[in-house]
Design a protein around this motif. Structure first.
Motif, short mmCIF file in Angstrom:
data_model
loop_
_atom_site.label_atom_id
_atom_site.label_comp_id
_atom_site.label_asym_id
_atom_site.label_seq_id
_atom_site.Cartn_x
_atom_site.Cartn_y
_atom_site.Cartn_z
N TYR A 23 0.89 -1.07 0.17
CA TYR A 23 -0.29 -0.17 0.05
C TYR A 23 1.01 1.18 0.05
N ILE A 24 0.43 2.30 -0.39
CA ILE A 24 1.07 3.69 -0.41
C ILE A 24 1.31 4.27 0.94
N ALA A 25 2.59 4.43 1.50
CA ALA A 25 2.80 4.70 2.70
C ALA A 25 3.62 6.24 2.29
N ALA A 26 3.28 7.23 3.25
CA ALA A 26 4.13 8.52 3.26
C ALA A 26 5.49 8.16 3.92
N LEU A 27 5.30 7.33 5.09
CA LEU A 27 6.68 6.83 5.64
C LEU A 27 6.65 5.46 5.80
N GLY A 28 7.77 4.92 5.57
CA GLY A 28 8.00 3.34 5.77
C GLY A 28 7.87 2.85 4.42
N LYS A 29 7.77 1.50 4.41
CA LYS A 29 7.66 0.75 3.20
C LYS A 29 6.59 0.24 2.73
N GLY A 30 5.52 0.41 3.26
CA GLY A 30 4.24 0.00 2.81
C GLY A 30 4.03 -1.44 3.08
N ARG A 31 4.60 -2.05 4.18
CA ARG A 31 4.13 -3.61 4.22
C ARG A 31 3.00 -3.90 5.46
N ILE A 32 2.43 -4.81 5.04
CA ILE A 32 1.63 -5.46 6.26
C ILE A 32 2.01 -6.64 6.85
N SER A 33 2.14 -6.66 8.09
CA SER A 33 2.57 -7.68 8.86
C SER A 33 1.43 -8.25 9.68
N ASN A 34 1.16 -9.53 9.72
CA ASN A 34 0.25 -10.27 10.41
C ASN A 34 0.79 -11.19 11.22
N THR A 35 0.22 -11.15 12.64
CA THR A 35 0.79 -12.32 13.40
C THR A 35 -0.78 -13.24 13.72
N ILE A 36 -0.72 -14.47 13.31
CA ILE A 36 -1.71 -15.28 13.44
C ILE A 36 -1.58 -16.22 14.51
N THR A 37 -2.37 -16.27 15.45
CA THR A 37 -2.37 -17.34 16.56
C THR A 37 -3.52 -18.22 16.46
N MET A 38 -3.04 -19.58 15.98
CA MET A 38 -4.30 -20.70 16.11
C MET A 38 -4.40 -21.35 17.06
N GLN A 46 -3.57 -10.41 14.29
CA GLN A 46 -3.21 -9.12 14.73
C GLN A 46 -2.62 -8.62 13.63
N THR A 47 -2.98 -7.46 13.11
CA THR A 47 -2.41 -6.75 11.96
C THR A 47 -1.70 -5.45 12.17
N LYS A 48 -0.50 -4.97 11.48
CA LYS A 48 -0.10 -3.76 11.75
C LYS A 48 0.33 -3.28 10.06
N PRO A 49 -0.08 -2.24 9.82
CA PRO A 49 -0.61 -1.32 10.65
C PRO A 49 -2.21 -1.76 10.75
N GLU A 50 -2.98 -1.27 11.89
CA GLU A 50 -4.01 -1.74 12.27
C GLU A 50 -5.14 -1.31 11.43
N LYS A 51 -5.06 -0.14 10.76
CA LYS A 51 -6.17 0.19 9.70
C LYS A 51 -6.24 -0.80 8.61
N LYS A 52 -5.38 -1.65 8.48
CA LYS A 52 -5.47 -2.77 7.33
C LYS A 52 -5.85 -3.96 7.76
N SER A 53 -6.56 -4.09 8.90
CA SER A 53 -7.14 -5.24 9.64
C SER A 53 -8.23 -5.31 9.01
N THR A 54 -8.82 -6.85 8.76
CA THR A 54 -9.92 -6.80 7.93
C THR A 54 -10.94 -7.93 9.10
N ILE A 55 -10.36 -8.92 9.62
CA ILE A 55 -11.35 -9.55 10.43
C ILE A 55 -10.36 -10.13 11.65
N PRO A 56 -10.52 -9.53 12.86
CA PRO A 56 -9.51 -10.15 14.04
C PRO A 56 -9.62 -11.49 14.39
N VAL A 57 -10.82 -12.09 14.65
CA VAL A 57 -10.91 -13.63 14.86
C VAL A 57 -11.72 -14.39 13.98
N LEU A 58 -11.17 -15.55 13.82
CA LEU A 58 -11.94 -16.30 12.64
C LEU A 58 -12.17 -17.73 13.23
N TYR A 59 -13.49 -18.06 13.56
CA TYR A 59 -13.70 -19.32 13.85
C TYR A 59 -13.56 -20.71 12.84
#
Length: 145
Positions: A23-38, A46-59
């Motif tokens: 994604y286009i970022a004014a600062l940084g590299k425009g990467r999305i990091s996800n940490t998924i705990t199953m 958990q998504t960083k940056p948070e505004k790129k989060s879709t659904i936080p919990v999936l059953y």
């Protein structure tokens, strides 16, 4: 003294990180990091940056499909075009085109739910994406295609 034995569920954690320029970022590299705990019944995202989060919990029982597609990020498409234009002055610049395609390749993991919603995750690594998708399909008891 009595010894109490606790049974702990095996939690798995996956870290997925997109390619630069997702994604286009004014600062940084425009990467999305996800940490998924199953765990046994759900996965927490958990998504960083948070505004790129879709659904936080999936059953797992709600998951109907998991698909992986590929896309080259916009930054690297631009770099590939510049490398092609540079070929007129320096023909060996053609070597940069596949390098930029490889660097900018994203795996887009789309998890579809019964409600019609979709969770979208990105991975720059093919190996990480394949491991995660196999784990989700196994946990959700989806058939292999």
């Amino acid at each position: 003294m009595s010894d109490s034995v606790e049974i702990q569920t095996a939690k798995k954690e996956y870290k997925l990180r997109s390619a630069t320029g997702t994604y286009i970022a004014a600062l940084g590299k425009g990467r999305i990091s996800n940490t998924i705990t199953m765990d046994e019944e759900k996965m927490t995202i958990q998504t960083k940056p948070e505004k790129k989060s879709t659904i936080p919990v999936l059953y797992y029982e709600d998951i109907t499909d998991v698909r992986v597609s590929k896309k080259i990020t916009g930054y690297y498409i631009f770099y590939m075009a510049v490398a092609l234009l540079c070929c007129f002055a320096a023909p060996y610049a053609i070597v940069l085109v596949p390098v930029f395609a490889w660097l900018g390749m994203n795996r887009i993991i789309t998890i579809s739910l019964r409600s019609g919603n979709q969770a979208v995750l990105y991975s720059g690594s093919k190996k990480d994406a394949e491991e995660f998708v196999a784990a989700v399909k196994n946990a959700a008891k989806l058939p292999e295609k």
